[in-house]
Design a protein around this motif. Sequence first.
Motif, PDB file in Angstrom:
ATOM      1  N   ARG A 282      30.783 -10.629 -23.064  1.00 18.98           N
ATOM      2  CA  ARG A 282      31.106 -11.561 -24.509  1.00 18.98           C
ATOM      3  C   ARG A 282      32.487 -12.551 -24.253  1.00 18.98           C
ATOM      4  O   ARG A 282      33.210 -11.601 -24.258  1.00 18.98           O
ATOM      5  CB  ARG A 282      30.599 -10.961 -25.668  1.00 18.98           C
ATOM      6  N   ILE A 283      32.918 -14.012 -24.959  1.00 16.82           N
ATOM      7  CA  ILE A 283      33.867 -13.700 -25.480  1.00 16.82           C
ATOM      8  C   ILE A 283      33.906 -14.856 -26.587  1.00 16.82           C
ATOM      9  O   ILE A 283      32.981 -15.345 -27.080  1.00 16.82           O
ATOM     10  CB  ILE A 283      34.022 -14.627 -23.830  1.00 16.82           C
ATOM     11  N   THR A 284      35.317 -14.567 -26.948  1.00 18.97           N
ATOM     12  CA  THR A 284      35.071 -15.513 -27.971  1.00 18.97           C
ATOM     13  C   THR A 284      36.030 -16.330 -28.737  1.00 18.97           C
ATOM     14  O   THR A 284      37.667 -15.784 -27.343  1.00 18.97           O
ATOM     15  CB  THR A 284      35.464 -14.296 -29.034  1.00 18.97           C
ATOM     16  N   LYS A 285      36.016 -17.020 -29.315  1.00 20.00           N
ATOM     17  CA  LYS A 285      37.015 -18.754 -29.353  1.00 20.00           C
ATOM     18  C   LYS A 285      38.066 -19.187 -30.595  1.00 20.00           C
ATOM     19  O   LYS A 285      36.246 -18.626 -31.496  1.00 20.00           O
ATOM     20  CB  LYS A 285      37.069 -19.740 -28.301  1.00 20.00           C
ATOM     21  N   GLN A 286      38.536 -18.942 -31.113  1.00 21.41           N
ATOM     22  CA  GLN A 286      39.137 -19.556 -32.428  1.00 21.41           C
ATOM     23  C   GLN A 286      39.050 -20.784 -32.999  1.00 21.41           C
ATOM     24  O   GLN A 286      39.641 -21.000 -31.968  1.00 21.41           O
ATOM     25  CB  GLN A 286      40.021 -17.872 -33.162  1.00 21.41           C
TER      26      GLN A 286
ATOM     27  N   TYR B 140      35.055 -17.568 -35.193  1.00 19.41           N
ATOM     28  CA  TYR B 140      35.753 -17.004 -34.229  1.00 19.41           C
ATOM     29  C   TYR B 140      33.342 -17.621 -33.557  1.00 19.41           C
ATOM     30  O   TYR B 140      32.659 -17.077 -34.495  1.00 19.41           O
ATOM     31  CB  TYR B 140      35.366 -16.145 -34.485  1.00 19.41           C
TER      32      TYR B 140
ATOM     33  N   THR C  96      31.607 -16.221 -30.476  1.00 18.40           N
ATOM     34  CA  THR C  96      31.412 -15.223 -29.595  1.00 18.40           C
ATOM     35  C   THR C  96      30.038 -15.785 -28.742  1.00 18.40           C
ATOM     36  O   THR C  96      29.053 -15.899 -29.072  1.00 18.40           O
ATOM     37  CB  THR C  96      30.924 -13.694 -29.924  1.00 18.40           C
TER      38      THR C  96
ATOM     39  N   ILE D 150      27.288 -14.519 -25.543  1.00 18.80           N
ATOM     40  CA  ILE D 150      27.920 -13.841 -24.216  1.00 18.80           C
ATOM     41  C   ILE D 150      26.532 -14.562 -23.101  1.00 18.80           C
ATOM     42  O   ILE D 150      25.882 -15.633 -23.176  1.00 18.80           O
ATOM     43  CB  ILE D 150      26.178 -13.379 -24.508  1.00 18.80           C
TER      44      ILE D 150
ATOM     45  N   HIS E 104      26.572 -15.774 -29.099  1.00 19.99           N
ATOM     46  CA  HIS E 104      26.203 -14.421 -29.866  1.00 19.99           C
ATOM     47  C   HIS E 104      26.429 -13.730 -31.045  1.00 19.99           C
ATOM     48  O   HIS E 104      25.467 -13.277 -31.932  1.00 19.99           O
ATOM     49  CB  HIS E 104      27.021 -13.233 -28.896  1.00 19.99           C
ATOM     50  N   SER E 105      27.116 -14.759 -31.605  1.00 20.87           N
ATOM     51  CA  SER E 105      28.080 -14.265 -33.126  1.00 20.87           C
ATOM     52  C   SER E 105      28.584 -15.419 -33.393  1.00 20.87           C
ATOM     53  O   SER E 105      29.471 -15.876 -32.757  1.00 20.87           O
ATOM     54  CB  SER E 105      27.792 -12.809 -33.164  1.00 20.87           C
TER      55      SER E 105
ATOM     56  N   GLU F 184      29.430 -13.846 -41.659  1.00 17.11           N
ATOM     57  CA  GLU F 184      28.839 -13.722 -39.904  1.00 17.11           C
ATOM     58  C   GLU F 184      27.229 -14.279 -39.539  1.00 17.11           C
ATOM     59  O   GLU F 184      26.532 -13.704 -40.652  1.00 17.11           O
ATOM     60  CB  GLU F 184      28.969 -12.112 -39.790  1.00 17.11           C
TER      61      GLU F 184
END
Length: 150
Positions: A5-9, A36, A38, A40, A130-131, A143
Amino acid sequence: MSKIRITKQFSFETGHALYGYDGKCKNVHGHSYNLYVTVIGTPISDTTDVKYGMVIDFGDLKKIVKEEIVDVFDHATVFNKNTPHVDLAKELQARDHNVLLVDYQPTSEMMVIDFSEKIKQRLPNNIKLHSLKLSETASSFAEWFASDND
Protein backbone atom coordinates in the motif's frame (compact mmCIF):
# COMPACT_ATOMS: atom_id res chain seq x y z
CA MET A 1 5.42 -10.78 -4.77
CA SER A 2 3.91 -8.92 -1.83
CA LYS A 3 1.03 -6.49 -2.08
CA ILE A 4 2.09 -3.02 -0.98
CA ARG A 5 0.00 0.00 0.00
CA ILE A 6 1.25 3.48 -0.79
CA THR A 7 -0.30 6.73 0.35
CA LYS A 8 -0.10 10.28 -0.97
CA GLN A 9 -1.47 13.32 0.84
CA PHE A 10 -3.21 16.25 -0.85
CA SER A 11 -4.47 19.59 0.51
CA PHE A 12 -7.13 21.97 -0.74
CA GLU A 13 -9.42 24.73 0.52
CA THR A 14 -13.15 24.34 -0.03
CA GLY A 15 -16.27 26.11 1.19
CA HIS A 16 -19.67 24.52 1.68
CA ALA A 17 -22.99 24.81 3.49
CA LEU A 18 -25.20 22.03 4.83
CA TYR A 19 -28.80 22.73 3.95
CA GLY A 20 -31.29 21.64 6.61
CA TYR A 21 -28.60 21.13 9.24
CA ASP A 22 -29.47 22.26 12.78
CA GLY A 23 -26.09 23.76 13.67
CA LYS A 24 -23.58 26.36 12.54
CA CYS A 25 -22.61 24.37 9.44
CA LYS A 26 -25.87 25.43 7.78
CA ASN A 27 -23.97 28.67 7.09
CA VAL A 28 -21.45 28.99 4.30
CA HIS A 29 -18.00 28.26 5.71
CA GLY A 30 -14.78 26.59 4.62
CA HIS A 31 -12.19 24.01 5.55
CA SER A 32 -8.55 23.31 4.85
CA TYR A 33 -9.06 19.73 3.73
CA ASN A 34 -6.38 17.04 3.78
CA LEU A 35 -7.00 14.00 1.60
CA TYR A 36 -4.95 10.83 2.07
CA VAL A 37 -5.18 8.46 -0.91
CA THR A 38 -3.97 4.89 -0.38
CA VAL A 39 -3.69 2.44 -3.26
CA ILE A 40 -2.60 -1.20 -3.20
CA GLY A 41 -0.74 -3.27 -5.76
CA THR A 42 2.33 -5.32 -6.51
CA PRO A 43 5.59 -3.49 -7.22
CA ILE A 44 6.69 -3.73 -10.85
CA SER A 45 9.15 -6.62 -11.12
CA ASP A 46 10.36 -6.01 -14.69
CA THR A 47 13.93 -4.69 -14.28
CA THR A 48 13.75 -3.04 -17.71
CA ASP A 49 10.73 -0.94 -16.72
CA VAL A 50 11.66 2.62 -15.72
CA LYS A 51 9.19 2.26 -12.84
CA TYR A 52 10.77 -0.96 -11.58
CA GLY A 53 10.05 -1.48 -7.89
CA MET A 54 7.06 0.93 -7.81
CA VAL A 55 3.44 0.05 -7.19
CA ILE A 56 2.53 3.27 -9.01
CA ASP A 57 4.65 6.33 -9.62
CA PHE A 58 3.68 8.92 -6.98
CA GLY A 59 3.66 11.45 -9.84
CA ASP A 60 1.05 9.40 -11.73
CA LEU A 61 -1.13 9.15 -8.63
CA LYS A 62 -0.70 12.88 -8.06
CA LYS A 63 -1.84 13.64 -11.62
CA ILE A 64 -5.03 11.59 -11.20
CA VAL A 65 -6.01 13.08 -7.83
CA LYS A 66 -5.05 16.61 -8.84
CA GLU A 67 -7.17 16.49 -12.01
CA GLU A 68 -10.18 14.73 -10.45
CA ILE A 69 -10.28 16.31 -6.99
CA VAL A 70 -7.83 19.07 -6.10
CA ASP A 71 -8.15 21.19 -9.25
CA VAL A 72 -11.95 20.86 -9.10
CA PHE A 73 -12.59 21.44 -5.39
CA ASP A 74 -9.77 23.83 -4.42
CA HIS A 75 -11.14 27.30 -3.68
CA ALA A 76 -14.63 26.25 -4.75
CA THR A 77 -17.87 26.46 -2.79
CA VAL A 78 -19.92 23.26 -2.83
CA PHE A 79 -23.69 23.13 -2.53
CA ASN A 80 -26.23 20.36 -2.90
CA LYS A 81 -27.95 21.24 -6.18
CA ASN A 82 -31.34 20.18 -4.78
CA THR A 83 -31.51 22.82 -2.05
CA PRO A 84 -32.47 26.50 -1.83
CA HIS A 85 -28.72 27.24 -1.76
CA VAL A 86 -29.02 27.11 -5.56
CA ASP A 87 -30.12 30.78 -5.51
CA LEU A 88 -27.00 31.70 -3.56
CA ALA A 89 -24.89 29.55 -5.89
CA LYS A 90 -26.25 31.35 -8.95
CA GLU A 91 -25.50 34.72 -7.37
CA LEU A 92 -21.92 33.65 -6.59
CA GLN A 93 -21.46 32.25 -10.11
CA ALA A 94 -22.71 35.53 -11.57
CA ARG A 95 -19.94 37.23 -9.58
CA ASP A 96 -17.37 34.85 -11.10
CA HIS A 97 -17.00 32.57 -8.07
CA ASN A 98 -16.11 28.89 -8.46
CA VAL A 99 -19.26 27.01 -7.39
CA LEU A 100 -19.87 23.27 -7.55
CA LEU A 101 -23.41 21.92 -7.47
CA VAL A 102 -23.40 18.26 -6.45
CA ASP A 103 -26.04 15.55 -6.07
CA TYR A 104 -25.35 15.08 -2.36
CA GLN A 105 -25.13 16.90 0.95
CA PRO A 106 -21.48 18.12 0.89
CA THR A 107 -20.38 16.51 4.15
CA SER A 108 -16.95 14.91 4.46
CA GLU A 109 -18.67 11.53 4.40
CA MET A 110 -20.41 12.14 1.10
CA MET A 111 -17.42 13.90 -0.45
CA VAL A 112 -15.15 10.93 0.29
CA ILE A 113 -17.64 8.59 -1.43
CA ASP A 114 -17.67 10.89 -4.47
CA PHE A 115 -13.86 11.06 -4.49
CA SER A 116 -13.54 7.27 -4.32
CA GLU A 117 -15.64 6.83 -7.47
CA LYS A 118 -13.69 9.47 -9.37
CA ILE A 119 -10.28 8.06 -8.41
CA LYS A 120 -11.19 4.39 -9.01
CA GLN A 121 -12.17 5.17 -12.60
CA ARG A 122 -8.72 6.59 -13.36
CA LEU A 123 -6.44 3.99 -11.74
CA PRO A 124 -4.62 1.43 -13.91
CA ASN A 125 -6.21 -2.04 -13.85
CA ASN A 126 -3.44 -3.53 -11.71
CA ILE A 127 -3.82 -0.87 -8.98
CA LYS A 128 -6.78 -0.80 -6.60
CA LEU A 129 -7.97 2.04 -4.40
CA HIS A 130 -7.52 0.79 -0.84
CA SER A 131 -8.73 3.74 1.24
CA LEU A 132 -9.33 7.45 1.48
CA LYS A 133 -9.16 9.68 4.52
CA LEU A 134 -10.60 13.19 4.27
CA SER A 135 -9.84 15.52 7.18
CA GLU A 136 -11.81 18.74 7.43
CA THR A 137 -10.19 19.80 10.71
CA ALA A 138 -7.25 18.56 12.75
CA SER A 139 -9.59 16.35 14.79
CA SER A 140 -12.41 15.43 12.36
CA PHE A 141 -12.24 13.15 9.35
CA ALA A 142 -14.15 10.63 7.25
CA GLU A 143 -12.65 7.41 5.93
CA TRP A 144 -13.59 5.16 3.00
CA PHE A 145 -12.22 1.61 2.70
CA ALA A 146 -12.63 -0.61 -0.36
CA SER A 147 -13.01 -3.63 1.94
CA ASP A 148 -16.12 -2.04 3.48
CA ASN A 149 -17.66 -1.41 0.06
CA ASP A 150 -17.22 -4.65 -1.91
